[in-house]
Design an enzyme around this catalytic site. Structure first.
Site, PDB file in Angstrom:
ATOM      1  N   GLU A 219       0.883  -1.173   0.000  1.00  0.00           N
ATOM      2  CA  GLU A 219       0.000   0.000   0.000  1.00  0.00           C
ATOM      3  C   GLU A 219       0.910   1.210   0.000  1.00  0.00           C
ATOM      4  O   GLU A 219       1.506   1.535   1.035  1.00  0.00           O
ATOM      5  CB  GLU A 219      -0.897  -0.005   1.254  1.00  0.00           C
ATOM      6  CG  GLU A 219      -1.851  -1.187   1.345  1.00  0.00           C
ATOM      7  CD  GLU A 219      -3.021  -1.089   0.360  1.00  0.00           C
ATOM      8  OE1 GLU A 219      -3.130  -0.089  -0.366  1.00  0.00           O
ATOM      9  OE2 GLU A 219      -3.829  -2.036   0.333  1.00  0.00           O
ATOM     10  N   CYS A 253      -2.357   9.408   2.881  1.00  0.00           N
ATOM     11  CA  CYS A 253      -1.929   8.849   1.594  1.00  0.00           C
ATOM     12  C   CYS A 253      -2.910   9.156   0.474  1.00  0.00           C
ATOM     13  O   CYS A 253      -2.511   9.340  -0.661  1.00  0.00           O
ATOM     14  CB  CYS A 253      -1.718   7.351   1.717  1.00  0.00           C
ATOM     15  SG  CYS A 253      -3.168   6.499   2.332  1.00  0.00           S
TER      16      CYS A 253
HETATM   17  P1  NAD Z   1       8.070   4.682   5.018  1.00  0.00           P
HETATM   18  O1  NAD Z   1       8.078   3.932   3.735  1.00  0.00           O
HETATM   19  O2  NAD Z   1       9.205   5.564   5.337  1.00  0.00           O
HETATM   20  O3  NAD Z   1       7.929   3.680   6.273  1.00  0.00           O
HETATM   21  C1  NAD Z   1       6.917   2.720   6.388  1.00  0.00           C
HETATM   22  C2  NAD Z   1       7.383   1.587   7.270  1.00  0.00           C
HETATM   23  O4  NAD Z   1       8.499   0.941   6.683  1.00  0.00           O
HETATM   24  C3  NAD Z   1       7.818   1.980   8.674  1.00  0.00           C
HETATM   25  O5  NAD Z   1       7.354   1.012   9.588  1.00  0.00           O
HETATM   26  C4  NAD Z   1       9.339   1.970   8.581  1.00  0.00           C
HETATM   27  O6  NAD Z   1       9.946   1.628   9.801  1.00  0.00           O
HETATM   28  C5  NAD Z   1       9.595   0.892   7.582  1.00  0.00           C
HETATM   29  N1  NAD Z   1      10.816   1.120   6.788  1.00  0.00           N
HETATM   30  C6  NAD Z   1      11.437   2.288   6.554  1.00  0.00           C
HETATM   31  N2  NAD Z   1      12.510   2.106   5.757  1.00  0.00           N
HETATM   32  C7  NAD Z   1      12.546   0.783   5.473  1.00  0.00           C
HETATM   33  C8  NAD Z   1      13.414  -0.035   4.695  1.00  0.00           C
HETATM   34  N3  NAD Z   1      14.440   0.480   4.020  1.00  0.00           N
HETATM   35  N4  NAD Z   1      13.150  -1.355   4.625  1.00  0.00           N
HETATM   36  C9  NAD Z   1      12.095  -1.885   5.259  1.00  0.00           C
HETATM   37  N5  NAD Z   1      11.244  -1.157   6.014  1.00  0.00           N
HETATM   38  C10 NAD Z   1      11.460   0.154   6.124  1.00  0.00           C
HETATM   39  O7  NAD Z   1       6.693   5.472   4.993  1.00  0.00           O
HETATM   40  P2  NAD Z   1       6.144   6.505   6.045  1.00  0.00           P
HETATM   41  O8  NAD Z   1       6.988   7.743   5.974  1.00  0.00           O
HETATM   42  O9  NAD Z   1       5.942   5.857   7.367  1.00  0.00           O
HETATM   43  O10 NAD Z   1       4.692   6.817   5.442  1.00  0.00           O
HETATM   44  C11 NAD Z   1       4.483   7.780   4.457  1.00  0.00           C
HETATM   45  C12 NAD Z   1       4.291   7.157   3.091  1.00  0.00           C
HETATM   46  O11 NAD Z   1       3.376   6.099   3.164  1.00  0.00           O
HETATM   47  C13 NAD Z   1       3.681   8.132   2.100  1.00  0.00           C
HETATM   48  O12 NAD Z   1       4.315   7.956   0.857  1.00  0.00           O
HETATM   49  C14 NAD Z   1       2.238   7.712   2.013  1.00  0.00           C
HETATM   50  O13 NAD Z   1       1.596   8.066   0.822  1.00  0.00           O
HETATM   51  C15 NAD Z   1       2.342   6.249   2.193  1.00  0.00           C
HETATM   52  N6  NAD Z   1       1.104   5.704   2.743  1.00  0.00           N
HETATM   53  C16 NAD Z   1       0.351   4.878   1.981  1.00  0.00           C
HETATM   54  C17 NAD Z   1      -0.835   4.375   2.479  1.00  0.00           C
HETATM   55  C18 NAD Z   1      -1.713   3.449   1.696  1.00  0.00           C
HETATM   56  O14 NAD Z   1      -2.593   2.860   2.297  1.00  0.00           O
HETATM   57  N7  NAD Z   1      -1.518   3.293   0.412  1.00  0.00           N
HETATM   58  C19 NAD Z   1      -1.220   4.726   3.757  1.00  0.00           C
HETATM   59  C20 NAD Z   1      -0.430   5.567   4.505  1.00  0.00           C
HETATM   60  C21 NAD Z   1       0.761   6.044   3.997  1.00  0.00           C
END
Ligand code: NAD
Length: 465
Positions: A219, A253
């Protein structure tokens, strides 16, 4: 003070994985009555910790009680209730008509859990985006490990307390940490992985999961447009856009990332948006109870840089000490604007005028498919042109965001905005393997394909045509 980030405890992670595998194999989680009872238990545990969640969501994101309940806790309760009501029916095996060459026989489709699921959550709706997929994983009969976002540490703590208060780790476990912990978890080769987060991280998560051939649902995010046609009701459009965009300070998002507005009405739309922002949050939104804050200084700085532009039409005030950025409208603006380079994920709304609808659609088609798209119009033909003319995850006509609050509407992206669907039945399906089983009687064995006595080519061609 937020708790410090711990290094991954590799031994514990491997142990949890082992324990969950053993427990899953005991078969206890497969019974739909068990799943329903566990959903009920989860609901009770959340109720028990409800005030702690409200407090944590305020500390992490300055969410008001109304916002925290309507956008997070209430959504989870609805998802649990819906899953509890339907889980027996969803889990039923289905018989289908066997094909003629399989007779005599019985063909069945069995929905079964994958095994142990891993759920990695983001920080922007730190409770909802962890518990909603967890509900689906439980309903489908899996065990699960959840990893909350380290950037919303208070909610992560309450999540851990809530789950651990009623579930043993061999069934549901919480592992806290950042990217390194995520990676250590992914490397355990869970039976299913649901990741919510940015497109960039999603890409590396998928790559890592591919090493174990772990099936994934991603997602992700991206730039979701709102198209405002000249026929739109502008007062309504302004309310819906302002609500969708400035809720949670734009850190949603499916928020409208930017607006493409017909040049003939773009100026009036900008005026109405300004009025609406004042109506919603007052002259100084920093004093409004209903307005959120940016998650941390890094994101604050990223957003502040986007305000260094001449196109600030309204807003633009900010305060690093309180992580405050005022609801801001950029107008008129263009694709050259720094805010148009990446997903904004904050309370800044650019309005780009367009000359023709076709031009607007081409602009969207030329870019990665967005997670959401919104259209404001009163004309049926325009709806049809837009809905059939662009690829996007899901969206709304004359509304924003609400499409994701229905248990009956599958939610997910397409292309760079995600892989797979969730919510309600779609979430159950995501966490369920479809096992097809053909049963033939042992008394009858029609020699249709054996080398020494097979069908003639004429009959074969008649069946497989
Ligand atoms: P992120 O990708 O930075 O982090 C998400 C999760 O992944 C966190 O738990 C983090 O600890 C983990 N993570 C971070 N780096 C990682 C890596 N290299 N390998 C594995 N795991 C890792 O995202 P965020 O900043 O927490 O959220 C914002 C983003 O999420 C925005 O782009 C937003 O649009 C998207 N989002 C999408 C949805 C959806 O349902 N489609 C919902 C909410 C947020």
């Amino acid at each position: 003070m937020a708790p410090e980030l711990k290094a991954p405890d590799f031994r514990r992670i491997a142990e949890i994985r082992r324990e969950q595998r053993t427990y899953f194999l005991s078969g206890e989680t497969r019974d739909p009555r068990f799943r329903k009872a566990m959903l009920d238990r989860l609901r009770a545990a959340i109720k028990e910790h409800e005030s702690a969640f409200l407090r944590a969501l305020y500390l992490d994101l300055h969410k008001s009680e109304f916002e925290a309940y309507s956008n997070e806790i209430g959504i989870v309760y609805r998802e649990i209730r819906y899953a509890m009501r339907h889980v027996r029916r969803w889990s039923r095996r289905r018989s289908v008509l066997p094909d003629i060459h399989l007779l005599p026989g019985r063909a069945r489709i069995i929905r079964e859990p994958y095994g142990s699921a891993l759920i990695i959550a983001p920080w922007n709706y730190p409770m909802q985006l962890l518990f909603v997929p967890l509900v689906s994983a439980i309903a489908a009969g899996n065990t699960a490990v959840v990893k909350p976002s380290e950037l919303a540490p208070h909610t992560a703590e309450v999540t851990q307390r809530t789950i651990e208060s009623v579930f043993p780790g061999r069934y549901l476990a919480v592992v806290q940490g950042g990217a390194e912990t995520s990676t250590a978890l992914i490397d355990q080769g869970f039976d299913y992985l649901l990741f919510t987060g940015s497109t960039q991280v999603g890409r590396s998560v998928m790559e890592r999961a591919a090493q174990q051939l772990t099936p994934v649902t991603l997602e992700l995010g991206g730039k979701s447009p709102a198209i405002v046609h000249a026929s739109a009701d502008l007062a309504l459009t302004a309310r819906k856009l302002a609500w969708g965009k400035f809720n949670n300070a734009g850190q949603t998002c499916v928020a409208p990332d930017y607006v493409l507005a017909d040049r003939r009405i773009a100026g009036e739309l900008a005026d109405r948006l300004r009025e609406t922002v004042r109506e919603f949050y007052g002259e100084n939104p920093a004093e409004s109870d209903g307005y959120g804050r940016i998650i941390n200084l890094k994101h604050f700085e990223r957003l502040r840089a986007l305000l260094d532009t001449e196109s600030v039409f309204h807003g633009g005030r900010h305060d690093a000490a309180t992580l405050y950025i005022e609801p801001t409208i950029l107008y008129p603006t263009s694709w050259k604007e720094p805010a148009m380079e990446e997903e904004i994920f904050g309370p800044i709304l650019p309005i780009i005028p367009f000359e023709s609808l076709e031009e607007a659609l081409t602009t969207i088609r030329d870019r990665p498919s967005p997670l959401a798209l919104y259209l404001f119009t009163r004309e049926r033909a325009v709806r049809k042109t837009v809905m059939n003319g662009v690829r996007f995850g899901g969206g709304g006509i004359n509304c924003t965001i609400l499409q994701i609050t229905s248990n009956r509407l599958p939610f997910g992206g397409i292309g760079q905005s995600g892989v797979g669907k969730q919510h309600g039945k779609a979430g159950f399906d995501t966490f369920s393997h479809t096992k097809s089983v053909l049963t033939q009687p042992s008394r009858i064995d029609l020699p249709l394909a054996y080398p020494h006595k097979h069908l003639g080519m004429r009959i074969l061609r008649a069946i497989f045509r």
